[in-house]
Write an enzyme that holds these catalytic residues in place. Structure first.
Site, PDB file in Angstrom:
ATOM      1  N   ASP A   1     -14.667  33.095  48.692  1.00 47.79           N
ATOM      2  CA  ASP A   1     -13.968  32.796  50.173  1.00 47.79           C
ATOM      3  C   ASP A   1     -14.775  31.638  50.890  1.00 47.79           C
ATOM      4  O   ASP A   1     -15.897  31.665  50.920  1.00 47.79           O
ATOM      5  CB  ASP A   1     -13.765  34.108  50.923  1.00 47.79           C
ATOM      6  CG  ASP A   1     -13.064  35.084  50.283  1.00 47.79           C
ATOM      7  OD1 ASP A   1     -12.223  34.835  49.830  1.00 47.79           O
ATOM      8  OD2 ASP A   1     -13.257  36.397  50.788  1.00 47.79           O
TER       9      ASP A   1
ATOM     10  N   HIS B   1     -14.531  37.009  43.428  1.00 51.70           N
ATOM     11  CA  HIS B   1     -13.643  38.074  43.383  1.00 51.70           C
ATOM     12  C   HIS B   1     -12.123  37.529  42.975  1.00 51.70           C
ATOM     13  O   HIS B   1     -11.857  36.649  43.122  1.00 51.70           O
ATOM     14  CB  HIS B   1     -13.413  39.036  44.507  1.00 51.70           C
ATOM     15  CG  HIS B   1     -13.168  38.466  45.828  1.00 51.70           C
ATOM     16  ND1 HIS B   1     -14.081  37.469  46.586  1.00 51.70           N
ATOM     17  CD2 HIS B   1     -12.073  38.086  46.757  1.00 51.70           C
ATOM     18  CE1 HIS B   1     -13.205  36.927  47.500  1.00 51.70           C
ATOM     19  NE2 HIS B   1     -12.220  37.382  47.576  1.00 51.70           N
TER      20      HIS B   1
ATOM     21  N   ARG C   1      -8.637  42.110  56.744  1.00 51.56           N
ATOM     22  CA  ARG C   1      -9.675  41.539  56.085  1.00 51.56           C
ATOM     23  C   ARG C   1     -10.263  40.746  57.393  1.00 51.56           C
ATOM     24  O   ARG C   1      -9.760  39.862  58.127  1.00 51.56           O
ATOM     25  CB  ARG C   1      -9.456  40.169  55.056  1.00 51.56           C
ATOM     26  CG  ARG C   1     -10.712  39.735  54.486  1.00 51.56           C
ATOM     27  CD  ARG C   1     -10.548  38.765  53.451  1.00 51.56           C
ATOM     28  NE  ARG C   1     -10.867  37.261  53.979  1.00 51.56           N
ATOM     29  CZ  ARG C   1     -10.788  36.234  53.295  1.00 51.56           C
ATOM     30  NH1 ARG C   1     -10.401  36.345  51.878  1.00 51.56           N
ATOM     31  NH2 ARG C   1     -10.973  35.181  53.817  1.00 51.56           N
TER      32      ARG C   1
END
Ligand code: SIN
Length: 275
Positions: free
Chosen positions: A97, A250, A265
């Site tokens: 991310d 991920h 999230r």
């Protein structure tokens, strides 16, 4: 607080801790576990959206995601949602991310809100174990190299998501991103060497075209995805996972056609990265 390894090189499950109450030494021990093992999974959490936000603030600060839909009443929370009639999910490829930011987010706190009857697991890979597994000649080759990261090809109006049934759900299509980071970083808290390139957002090695960069990047990706470097997190109601974006990649598996999945999230603020 009891810590059990999920796999030899990545991931832990932590019992005996309610995140809504975690602070002080317990929070510090949890942070160390996340920095070291990459991802911590906690089951049976009583964790409202307000608890989620308050816990993220106690951890150190929130980076609001520019692309995902935000929760109506809690704009600090990004909604990672696939509706029952959608084909495409969010995060369904190996990635880190926010690596396209100059100061990338430290990590994420993901809470299961709606789960399919089966499937929808999330895979994690440890980038320290990936680095350690590289042969010495490859380590020598990448020493001192930097790579360029962006999200523009993913989120732009003609980007990857725009060509799918997830396109209309996302925000921020007009944003421009771009950052250069060392290919090997040192974890800002543990000092461990980590591979910091990823499939989704790394475009090229600085000083090389994408075509010139791809063979070397692919060798690094192959090392990152050795089975020994990975763990699999199966979600249940009440599961929360906290991961470190520097330490891990991920990949949200998209194997539950016809069912909805919704996760909340919060992205945690990070710090500048260095070799
Ligand atoms: C993501 O943050 O990439 C989504 C992860 C997931 O939905 O499991």
């Amino acid at each position: 607080m009891q810590i059990t390894q999920l796999a030899p090189n990545v991931g832990v499950e932590i019992a005996g801790l309610q995140l809504a109450e975690a602070e002080g030494d317990e929070l510090e021990a949890l942070k160390q576990a996340v920095y070291t093992h990459g991802v911590a999974v906690l089951r049976d959490q009583q964790f409202s959206p307000e608890d989620h936000i308050a816990f993220a603030r106690r951890w150190g600060g929130i980076d609001i995601n520019n692309y995902f839909p935000l929760e109506d009443e809690h704009p600090e929370i990004a909604v990672v949602r696939k509706k029952a009639d959608q084909q495409t999910n969010i995060g369904g490829a190996w990635h880190t991310d926010h690596s396209y930011d100059q100061v990338p987010a430290m990590g994420s706190i993901l809470v299961a809100r709606v789960l399919p009857p089966s499937g929808g697991d999330t895979m994690f890979a440890h980038m320290g174990a990936a680095y350690d597994a590289l042969p010495q000649d490859l380590r020598d080759e990448i020493e001192g190299l930097e790579a360029f990261h962006t999200a523009d090809h993913v989120y732009a109006p003609d980007g990857i998501y725009a060509q799918t049934d997830m396109g209309k759900e996302l925000r921020g299509q007009e944003l421009k991103t771009g950052a250069v980071h060392p290919i090997v970083i040192r974890h800002p808290r543990t000092g461990r060497k980590l591979l910091y390139v990823n499939y989704a957002f790394t475009i090229n090695i600085v000083g090389q075209t994408r075509e010139e960069s791809l063979p070397l990047l692919q060798r690094l990706y192959d090392a990152a995805l050795l089975a020994d470097n990975q763990c699999r997190v199966a979600w249940q109601p009440g599961t929360v996972a906290i991961w470190d974006n520097r330490t891990t990649w991920h990949n949200a598996l998209n194997d539950y056609p016809g069912y909805a999945r919704e996760m909340h999230r919060i992205t945690l603020s990070g710090e500048a990265l260095a070799a």
